[in-house]
Design a protein around this motif. Structure first.
Motif, PDB file in Angstrom:
ATOM      1  N   LYS A 208       1.000  -1.173  -0.017  1.00  0.00           N
ATOM      2  CA  LYS A 208      -0.072  -0.180   0.051  1.00  0.00           C
ATOM      3  C   LYS A 208       0.896   1.361   0.051  1.00  0.00           C
ATOM      4  O   LYS A 208       1.943   1.234   0.414  1.00  0.00           O
ATOM      5  CB  LYS A 208      -1.011  -0.059   1.147  1.00  0.00           C
ATOM      6  N   THR A 209       0.309   2.480  -0.351  1.00  0.00           N
ATOM      7  CA  THR A 209       1.099   3.440  -0.538  1.00  0.00           C
ATOM      8  C   THR A 209       1.237   3.835   0.925  1.00  0.00           C
ATOM      9  O   THR A 209       0.517   3.747   1.789  1.00  0.00           O
ATOM     10  CB  THR A 209       0.293   4.554  -1.345  1.00  0.00           C
ATOM     11  N   LEU A 210       2.237   4.927   1.222  1.00  0.00           N
ATOM     12  CA  LEU A 210       2.259   5.323   2.488  1.00  0.00           C
ATOM     13  C   LEU A 210       1.164   5.864   2.897  1.00  0.00           C
ATOM     14  O   LEU A 210       0.630   5.984   4.161  1.00  0.00           O
ATOM     15  CB  LEU A 210       3.577   6.539   2.240  1.00  0.00           C
ATOM     16  N   GLU A 211       0.635   6.963   2.119  1.00  0.00           N
ATOM     17  CA  GLU A 211      -0.795   7.567   2.502  1.00  0.00           C
ATOM     18  C   GLU A 211      -1.902   6.643   2.921  1.00  0.00           C
ATOM     19  O   GLU A 211      -2.581   6.707   3.979  1.00  0.00           O
ATOM     20  CB  GLU A 211      -1.212   8.547   1.550  1.00  0.00           C
ATOM     21  N   GLN A 212      -2.226   5.674   2.146  1.00  0.00           N
ATOM     22  CA  GLN A 212      -3.042   4.624   2.470  1.00  0.00           C
ATOM     23  C   GLN A 212      -2.800   3.942   3.715  1.00  0.00           C
ATOM     24  O   GLN A 212      -3.415   3.570   4.561  1.00  0.00           O
ATOM     25  CB  GLN A 212      -3.442   3.700   1.074  1.00  0.00           C
ATOM     26  N   TRP A 213      -1.231   3.472   3.905  1.00  0.00           N
ATOM     27  CA  TRP A 213      -0.870   2.629   5.065  1.00  0.00           C
ATOM     28  C   TRP A 213      -1.081   3.379   6.518  1.00  0.00           C
ATOM     29  O   TRP A 213      -1.773   2.996   7.556  1.00  0.00           O
ATOM     30  CB  TRP A 213       0.545   2.276   4.725  1.00  0.00           C
ATOM     31  N   VAL A 214      -0.750   4.728   6.264  1.00  0.00           N
ATOM     32  CA  VAL A 214      -0.788   5.476   7.377  1.00  0.00           C
ATOM     33  C   VAL A 214      -2.167   5.950   7.822  1.00  0.00           C
ATOM     34  O   VAL A 214      -2.594   5.817   9.037  1.00  0.00           O
ATOM     35  CB  VAL A 214      -0.317   6.980   7.533  1.00  0.00           C
ATOM     36  N   LYS A 215      -3.234   6.057   7.004  1.00  0.00           N
ATOM     37  CA  LYS A 215      -4.482   6.136   7.014  1.00  0.00           C
ATOM     38  C   LYS A 215      -5.134   4.964   7.738  1.00  0.00           C
ATOM     39  O   LYS A 215      -5.816   5.169   8.838  1.00  0.00           O
ATOM     40  CB  LYS A 215      -5.442   6.387   5.981  1.00  0.00           C
ATOM     41  N   GLU A 216      -4.679   3.847   7.419  1.00  0.00           N
ATOM     42  CA  GLU A 216      -5.450   2.684   7.908  1.00  0.00           C
ATOM     43  C   GLU A 216      -4.815   2.174   9.168  1.00  0.00           C
ATOM     44  O   GLU A 216      -5.512   1.475  10.051  1.00  0.00           O
ATOM     45  CB  GLU A 216      -5.225   1.476   6.879  1.00  0.00           C
ATOM     46  N   GLU A 217      -3.396   2.204   9.382  1.00  0.00           N
ATOM     47  CA  GLU A 217      -2.589   1.844  10.360  1.00  0.00           C
ATOM     48  C   GLU A 217      -2.665   2.818  11.590  1.00  0.00           C
ATOM     49  O   GLU A 217      -2.798   2.548  12.640  1.00  0.00           O
ATOM     50  CB  GLU A 217      -1.399   0.957   9.863  1.00  0.00           C
ATOM     51  N   LEU A 218      -1.662   3.901  11.347  1.00  0.00           N
ATOM     52  CA  LEU A 218      -1.218   4.879  12.418  1.00  0.00           C
ATOM     53  C   LEU A 218      -2.500   5.776  12.711  1.00  0.00           C
ATOM     54  O   LEU A 218      -2.313   6.266  13.852  1.00  0.00           O
ATOM     55  CB  LEU A 218      -0.011   5.470  12.075  1.00  0.00           C
ATOM     56  N   GLU A 219      -3.355   6.081  11.695  1.00  0.00           N
ATOM     57  CA  GLU A 219      -4.570   6.843  12.052  1.00  0.00           C
ATOM     58  C   GLU A 219      -5.701   6.200  12.637  1.00  0.00           C
ATOM     59  O   GLU A 219      -6.608   6.722  12.853  1.00  0.00           O
ATOM     60  CB  GLU A 219      -4.884   7.873  11.026  1.00  0.00           C
ATOM     61  N   ASP A 220      -5.461   4.962  12.861  1.00  0.00           N
ATOM     62  CA  ASP A 220      -6.792   4.032  13.181  1.00  0.00           C
ATOM     63  C   ASP A 220      -6.856   4.350  14.561  1.00  0.00           C
ATOM     64  O   ASP A 220      -6.297   4.173  15.486  1.00  0.00           O
ATOM     65  CB  ASP A 220      -6.181   2.657  12.957  1.00  0.00           C
ATOM     66  N   PRO A 221      -8.235   5.007  14.938  1.00  0.00           N
ATOM     67  CA  PRO A 221      -8.540   5.260  16.262  1.00  0.00           C
ATOM     68  C   PRO A 221      -8.434   4.103  17.260  1.00  0.00           C
ATOM     69  O   PRO A 221      -8.494   4.273  18.555  1.00  0.00           O
ATOM     70  CB  PRO A 221      -9.811   5.884  16.163  1.00  0.00           C
ATOM     71  N   ASN A 222      -8.482   2.856  16.836  1.00  0.00           N
ATOM     72  CA  ASN A 222      -8.553   1.566  17.741  1.00  0.00           C
ATOM     73  C   ASN A 222      -6.928   1.386  18.179  1.00  0.00           C
ATOM     74  O   ASN A 222      -6.674   0.711  19.051  1.00  0.00           O
ATOM     75  CB  ASN A 222      -8.938   0.366  17.261  1.00  0.00           C
ATOM     76  N   LEU A 223      -5.851   2.031  17.359  1.00  0.00           N
ATOM     77  CA  LEU A 223      -4.657   1.849  17.760  1.00  0.00           C
ATOM     78  C   LEU A 223      -4.393   2.656  19.129  1.00  0.00           C
ATOM     79  O   LEU A 223      -4.877   3.828  19.095  1.00  0.00           O
ATOM     80  CB  LEU A 223      -3.543   2.547  16.683  1.00  0.00           C
ATOM     81  N   ARG A 224      -3.505   1.830  19.895  1.00  0.00           N
ATOM     82  CA  ARG A 224      -3.103   2.397  21.108  1.00  0.00           C
ATOM     83  C   ARG A 224      -1.454   2.759  21.080  1.00  0.00           C
ATOM     84  O   ARG A 224      -0.717   1.908  21.371  1.00  0.00           O
ATOM     85  CB  ARG A 224      -3.533   1.474  22.452  1.00  0.00           C
ATOM     86  N   PRO A 225      -1.260   3.906  20.511  1.00  0.00           N
ATOM     87  CA  PRO A 225       0.265   4.459  20.762  1.00  0.00           C
ATOM     88  C   PRO A 225       1.064   4.278  21.817  1.00  0.00           C
ATOM     89  O   PRO A 225       2.122   3.971  21.755  1.00  0.00           O
ATOM     90  CB  PRO A 225       0.105   5.751  20.069  1.00  0.00           C
ATOM     91  N   ALA A 226       0.574   4.372  22.901  1.00  0.00           N
ATOM     92  CA  ALA A 226       1.301   4.491  24.179  1.00  0.00           C
ATOM     93  C   ALA A 226       1.522   2.956  24.585  1.00  0.00           C
ATOM     94  O   ALA A 226       2.226   2.932  25.282  1.00  0.00           O
ATOM     95  CB  ALA A 226       0.569   5.159  25.345  1.00  0.00           C
ATOM     96  N   LEU A 227       0.922   2.087  23.750  1.00  0.00           N
ATOM     97  CA  LEU A 227       0.939   0.679  24.330  1.00  0.00           C
ATOM     98  C   LEU A 227       1.677  -0.286  23.060  1.00  0.00           C
ATOM     99  O   LEU A 227       1.490  -1.462  23.008  1.00  0.00           O
ATOM    100  CB  LEU A 227      -0.551  -0.145  24.500  1.00  0.00           C
ATOM    101  N   SER A 228       2.115   0.554  22.241  1.00  0.00           N
ATOM    102  CA  SER A 228       2.743  -0.025  20.979  1.00  0.00           C
ATOM    103  C   SER A 228       4.102   0.439  20.964  1.00  0.00           C
ATOM    104  O   SER A 228       4.469   1.500  21.103  1.00  0.00           O
ATOM    105  CB  SER A 228       2.054   0.606  19.648  1.00  0.00           C
ATOM    106  N   PHE A 229       5.089  -0.606  20.624  1.00  0.00           N
ATOM    107  CA  PHE A 229       6.500  -0.295  20.861  1.00  0.00           C
ATOM    108  C   PHE A 229       7.304  -0.617  19.520  1.00  0.00           C
ATOM    109  O   PHE A 229       7.159  -1.567  18.798  1.00  0.00           O
ATOM    110  CB  PHE A 229       7.058  -0.890  22.058  1.00  0.00           C
ATOM    111  N   VAL A 230       8.432   0.363  19.427  1.00  0.00           N
ATOM    112  CA  VAL A 230       9.432   0.129  18.522  1.00  0.00           C
ATOM    113  C   VAL A 230      10.811  -0.101  19.101  1.00  0.00           C
ATOM    114  O   VAL A 230      11.032   0.638  20.015  1.00  0.00           O
ATOM    115  CB  VAL A 230       9.266   1.528  17.460  1.00  0.00           C
TER     116      VAL A 230
END
Length: 332
Positions: A208-230
């Motif tokens: 997927k394009t960067l724009e589509q991937w970010v929209k579906e993954e990182l901007e997903d309101p179900n994602l919990r950024p404080a509980l996801s780790f890199v």
């Protein structure tokens, strides 16, 4: 004259979203769908791909819904993914069959050669699996669902693991903490694609394009950024992924009241050091500190390494999800 006690029609968006979400949640109670989530998914559909929806209405109420569209995870012009859901109170009235036949007609006109869908071995899916198998669908793949509750895990048992990983110049940093990195999204997009090449999915993944991937993954309101780790290795400066060498995400299903693991993976150069395990432990610890909860994860049957890792963390098998396929027009 239509003698059926129900009618089929295209949905009215967004007016019908609440009733559609209610039908889908009733039909699949293990993965409830909110009106907001349905609206978000609809808005995120790739306009370059075909997608169609049909609802069945009876006595002024939507009682069934079906959708089919291009499989955007494994895109081929002739391959489609979809599903039919009927409210439990409205079954055995021909509603599912009517929706199915109309969906099949629509993609048949487009030259469809293969259809895919998913169903589980949970009791509420028994009738649906029988429906598919009577129409020639066959199981092509298995994915296992497992879960654990952070309250039942001794998280201190992993102290040595975390210390060992971080002693090797690798930091486990939350997505929330990395929000100020202007390259975060680009690095993660590249890393996600790289890691997925080693996930045994049974098909070739479509990028997927960067724009589509970010929209579906990182901007997903179900994602919990404080509980996801890199996993960040400051000694690495890859032109595509920068210092990011692994990551694991945690999302939340509000209707079901549980968390779920998305991607978890580590670059080949950094495997064998317990890093993937440490990423999951970091998420479990963060969730425990935030009040704890139930976590579900999904792994394909051939992914034995990840299945063994999850068992070692305390996950217990709860269900099997089957990917069904239907070949059309004599395709092998």
């Amino acid at each position: 004259m239509n003698s059926r006690p129900f009618t089929l029609r295209d949905p009215v968006k967004p007016d019908d979203f609440a009733e559609i979400a209610a039908v889908r949640s009733a039909a699949e109670p293990d993965w409830p769908l909110s009106t907001e989530e349905l609206s978000r998914r609809d808005a995120n559909l790739d306009p370059a791909h075909y997608h169609t929806v049909i609802v069945a209405e009876k006595d002024g109420r939507i009682v069934g819904v079906g959708n089919v569209g291009h499989d955007d995870f494994a895109f081929e012009e002739w391959r489609y993914w979809g599903g039919v859901r009927v409210h439990p109170d409205a079954r055995n009235q021909g509603i599912g069959s009517a929706i199915y036949d109309e969906l099949l007609r629509r993609v048949g006109k487009r030259g469809a050669r293969e259809l895919r869908t998913a169903s589980s071995d949970r009791s509420h899916s028994t009738a649906g699996r029988s429906f598919l198998e009577k129409r020639g669908w066959r199981v092509a793949w298995e994915r296992f669902e497992s879960e654990l509750n952070t309250e039942n895990v001794d998280l201190h048992a992993f102290d040595d693991l975390i210390q060992t990983v971080e002693a090797g110049r690798v930091r486990l940093v939350s997505l929330a903490e990395l929000s100020s990195d202007p390259n975060r999204n680009r690095y993660l997009h590249e890393l996600d694609w790289l890691l997925f090449q080693d996930v045994p999915l049974g098909f070739d993944l479509t990028r997927k394009t960067l724009e589509q991937w970010v929209k579906e993954e990182l901007e997903d309101p179900n994602l919990r950024p404080a509980l996801s780790f890199v996993a960040v290795d400051s000694s690495v400066n890859d032109p595509l992924t920068g210092p990011y060498v692994g990551y694991s995400t945690l999302g939340f299903n509000e209707g079901g009241g549980y968390y779920f693991i998305g991607m978890t993976g580590v670059r080949r150069s950094h495997r064998g050091r317990g890093m993937a395990r440490a990423l999951k432990v970091a998420a479990m610890r963060a969730l425990h500190a935030a009040g704890g909860g139930l976590i579900r994860t999904f792994n394909d049957a051939p992914n034995r390494a990840m299945l063994q890792m999850n068992e070692g963390l305390g996950f217990q098998r709860t269900a099997t999800i089957y990917r069904y396929e239907l070949k059309l027009d004599g395709q092998p």
